[in-house]
Design an enzyme around this catalytic site. Structure first.
Site, mmCIF file in Angstrom:
data_model
loop_
_atom_site.group_PDB
_atom_site.id
_atom_site.type_symbol
_atom_site.label_atom_id
_atom_site.label_comp_id
_atom_site.label_asym_id
_atom_site.label_seq_id
_atom_site.Cartn_x
_atom_site.Cartn_y
_atom_site.Cartn_z
ATOM 1 N N ASP A 144 69.919 33.662 36.267
ATOM 2 C CA ASP A 144 68.532 34.062 36.493
ATOM 3 C C ASP A 144 67.993 34.947 35.378
ATOM 4 O OD1 ASP A 144 66.386 33.572 38.112
ATOM 5 O OD2 ASP A 144 66.766 35.221 39.491
ATOM 6 N N ARG A 163 58.734 37.379 39.578
ATOM 7 C CA ARG A 163 57.329 37.584 39.238
ATOM 8 C C ARG A 163 56.958 39.071 39.211
ATOM 9 N NH1 ARG A 163 55.667 33.910 44.167
ATOM 10 N NH2 ARG A 163 57.671 33.057 43.482
ATOM 11 N N ASP A 194 63.003 38.034 47.616
ATOM 12 C CA ASP A 194 63.588 36.980 46.794
ATOM 13 C C ASP A 194 62.554 36.358 45.857
ATOM 14 O OD1 ASP A 194 65.660 35.413 45.854
ATOM 15 O OD2 ASP A 194 65.410 33.857 47.374
ATOM 16 N N LYS A 197 69.594 35.505 50.138
ATOM 17 C CA LYS A 197 69.805 34.069 50.001
ATOM 18 C C LYS A 197 71.004 33.634 50.844
ATOM 19 C CE LYS A 197 68.456 33.848 45.085
ATOM 20 N NZ LYS A 197 67.330 32.905 45.144
#
Length: 488
Positions: free
Chosen positions: A269, A332, A328, A258
């Protein structure tokens, strides 16, 4: 965990030893209309002279007269005097009473729902994270509601507010002090205290049981990943709800690094895992007759010589392979492992909670969570969120998006590169692939997905009972959903 001491009293507030008494006002044709018990009629004319109108978010302090609390605080309700409006107004007022030790809430209410909302809002507003401050901010520590509220409702407020405070504490903790291992330890401690069973998978166990998604994401960090399973299984429970929470304790983006500014706030997160933990603990404390299993997917996504690379292939629990195109898009991957494992137990419903995509913020902003999944369960989650005034909005999961997840070498890719895609929806379509079938059936287990990327962490000014930093979003919704399911 920081949560205020809560109590109720039927005694007149004029005899209270609290530092401040909280009243309310709403707009009227001839000035603010004061909502206060007998003995505080003198406050109304002072409000008018001070220019108060009873508008939403308006907050006025007045020196008291006579015995009882020495300061009168009046919060404006605006045009909302329902339970949700009372919750927001009380929380907004209490946030502004930092440094006050004790508070008496004396807003007249007509029913128990309104009284519970008033106390809950005040308690939610009484939060500050000061563990790392040289001069700590001290929130209101004792709150007494001068209204009738039965013991069950009072305990519900205590448990829910405690859960939200725990979630905020976890989200606000600097990532250096909250590794996946430490998060797992704290989860087990909280579970043990509530009588919730727990199991933790370390790296060796994750490898042995085929959790390559969690292992892969955590591979770049010197602090190894963990998977935590929690189970609250009261006797007689007829419904089994599985909750899955994303727990990336810090997200650098991995090798798909990032930009520096985008890493700020990535300690949040893990907010989904924190919410799942706190909701299960609250349901256990309240002895809600519903079986709940929780799966906390804990990893730190870092770049290093051991990190996963774009084009690496991971074998998710259950066998599906995923080509990693963007490291990134890691949330998932860990969620896929847990969704597959949760499905192995054939629960009646699965709800996952994750700070999953920046696209959620683009689509819905910082106060509304994206809600996706099977229609009936989505409606149930939306109803639960509406009951506690947490904002969610249903989003579609178009079947044609699955074609965008095509890989040349694996069953799926974890994202699509090189074109503009509806990122929030594409992530939901990916997750849906790992939700299994009901026992003895090809029909998929009912599933709903909450993307809380924006609502989980408040980077702006405070509003209502929400201050800056971690918000504890989704805890109250999940508790309410458990209550609803237990009632059929």
């Amino acid at each position: 965990m920081t949560a205020p001491e809560l109590s109720c009293s039927s005694d007149p507030v004029s005899g209270s030893d609290a530092d401040v008494v909280l009243l309310a006002a709403r707009p009227g044709d001839d000035g603010p209309v004061l909502l206060a018990p007998d003995g505080y009629e003198w406050v109304a004319p002072l409000l008018s002279r001070l220019g108060a109108k009873g508008a939403a978010d308006e907050f006025t302090r007045i020196p008291a007269q006579g015995a009882g609390p020495q300061v009168v605080a009046v919060v404006g309700l605006g045009d909302r005097s329902d339970a949700a409006g009372l919750r927001l107004a009380a929380g907004g007022a209490v946030r502004q009473l930092t440094g006050t030790d004790s508070l008496a809430v004396a807003v007249p209410v007509d029913d128990a729902d309104a009284a519970e909302a008033l106390l809950e809002g005040a308690a939610l507003g009484a939060y500050a994270f000061s563990a790392y401050r040289a001069e700590p901010k001290e929130p209101v520590r004792r709150i007494t509601l001068h209204a009738t509220l039965d013991d069950a409702r009072l305990e519900r407020v205590r448990s829910v507010v405690g859960g939200v405070a725990r979630t905020k504490d976890l989200v606000n903790t600097p990532p250096a002090d909250l590794s996946p291992e430490r998060f797992a330890e704290l989860a087990v401690e909280a579970a043990d205290a509530a009588g919730v069973a727990s199991r933790v998978w370390d790296e060796a166990a994750l490898e042995a049981d085929g959790f390559d998604g969690i292992l892969g994401v955590g591979r770049g960090s010197s602090r190894g990943p963990r998977l935590v399973r929690l189970e609250y299984a009261p006797s007689g429970a007829s419904v089994h709800l599985a909750l899955v929470g994303k727990g990336i304790t810090f997200d650098s983006g991995g090798l798909s690094l990032k930009p520096g500014a985008s890493m700020v706030g990535m300690k949040s997160d893990m907010a989904g895992a924190a919410a799942v933990l706190s909701a299960i603990v609250a349901l256990a404390e309240l002895a809600v007759p519903v079986r709940v299993t929780g799966w906390l997917c804990l990893a730190e996504n870092m770049p290093s010589g051991t990190a996963i690379r774009p084009n690496d292939v991971l074998r998710i629990h259950g066998g599906t392979t995923v080509e990693v195109l963007n490291t990134d898009a890691e949330g998932r991957l860990v969620m896929a492992d847990a969704l597959a494992a949760a499905s192995d137990e054939h629960p009646d419903a699965i709800v996952d909670v994750a700070t999953l995509t920046g696209a959620q913020v683009v689509a819905l902003g910082h106060r509304i969570a994206g809600l996706m999944g099977d229609d009936e369960l989505v409606d149930r989650v939306r109803t639960a969120a509406g009951d506690v005034d947490e904002a969610v909005w249903p989003m579609p999961l178009p079947r044609d998006l699955k074609a965008l997840l095509k890989s040349d070498v694996a069953d799926l890719a974890n994202t699509k590169l090189g074109m503009t895609v509806p990122g929030m929806l594409l992530a939901g379509v990916f997750l849906r692939e790992f939700v299994g079938s009901k026992a003895d059936s090809d029909e998929r287990i009912p599933w709903a997905h909450l993307d809380i990327a924006g609502p989980a962490f408040n980077t702006g000014g405070g509003w209502g009972f929400t201050g800056s930093g971690g918000t504890g979003v989704a805890v109250r919704t999940l508790v309410r959903l458990g209550e609803q399911l237990s009632a059929g």
